[in-house]
Design a protein around this motif. Structure first.
Motif: not given
Length: 183
Positions: A34-37, A69-79, A81-94
């Motif tokens: 996360v970068w600030r202008k 989203g990543s090459r590791d098959w996972s997608v994540k939602v982040w906050d 402001d709090a610098a934390c992961e809110v939700a995550s899931t992994t689907i094979s071959r995604n």
């Protein structure tokens, strides 16, 4: 301002709402920064992916909400402001190739994958995709976008040597493709 990014950047997203003026980068090291202008160092580094981050998108109505989203098959939602992961899931071959926040409510993300599947995620319940379009292209999708209301989706694939270069338009209300433009 010169950025001090420790690795190659695969994707950028911005959030130019109010005084925030944030930029998000997805890197080969699996981190979202996360970068600030106007700053040269990241204000937060969001760590959680095991492989390169190929997709990052910020919610226009709530710029602190970030989807990656990543090459590791996972997608994540982040906050961010709090610098934390809110939700995550992994689907094979995604193996995620692109993502875009869609709709006006700020709860849906469309995501393209190397498995030729287009997924629509409701970030309030990340257990499984809210919608799935299978075998969307013959080649890997390189980009996706959406109409302002989020009902129409656009995907592209680059093919090889001019063959397989396609743009496809999808209607979420009809749960299918409505237009195929071949290059």
């Amino acid at each position: 301002t010169e950025w001090k990014q420790p690795c190659a950047v695969n994707r950028l997203a911005d959030a130019w709402l109010g005084a925030k003026e944030l930029i998000y980068s997805g890197g080969r090291d699996g981190a979202v920064r996360v970068w600030r202008k106007g700053t040269s160092s990241a204000i937060h580094t969001l760590v959680g992916h095991e492989l390169a981050v190929n997709a990052v998108t910020a919610c226009a109505s709530q710029p602190h909400r970030v989807f990656s989203g990543s090459r590791d098959w996972s997608v994540k939602v982040w906050d961010s402001d709090a610098a934390c992961e809110v939700a995550s899931t992994t689907i094979s071959r995604n193996v995620v190739t692109f993502a875009k926040w869609i709709g006006k409510e700020g709860d849906l993300v469309v995501q393209a994958s190397e498995d030729l599947t287009l997924r629509v995620w409701d970030v309030r319940s990340m257990g499984k995709p809210a919608e799935t379009f299978v075998k969307c292209h013959n080649n890997v999708m390189t980009c996706c976008d959406a109409s302002s209301d989020g009902n129409m989706l656009l995907t592209s694939s680059n093919g090889f040597d001019g063959a397989g270069c396609e743009l496809r338009v999808w209607d979420r209300r009809k749960a299918g493709m409505v237009c195929d433009l071949v290059g």
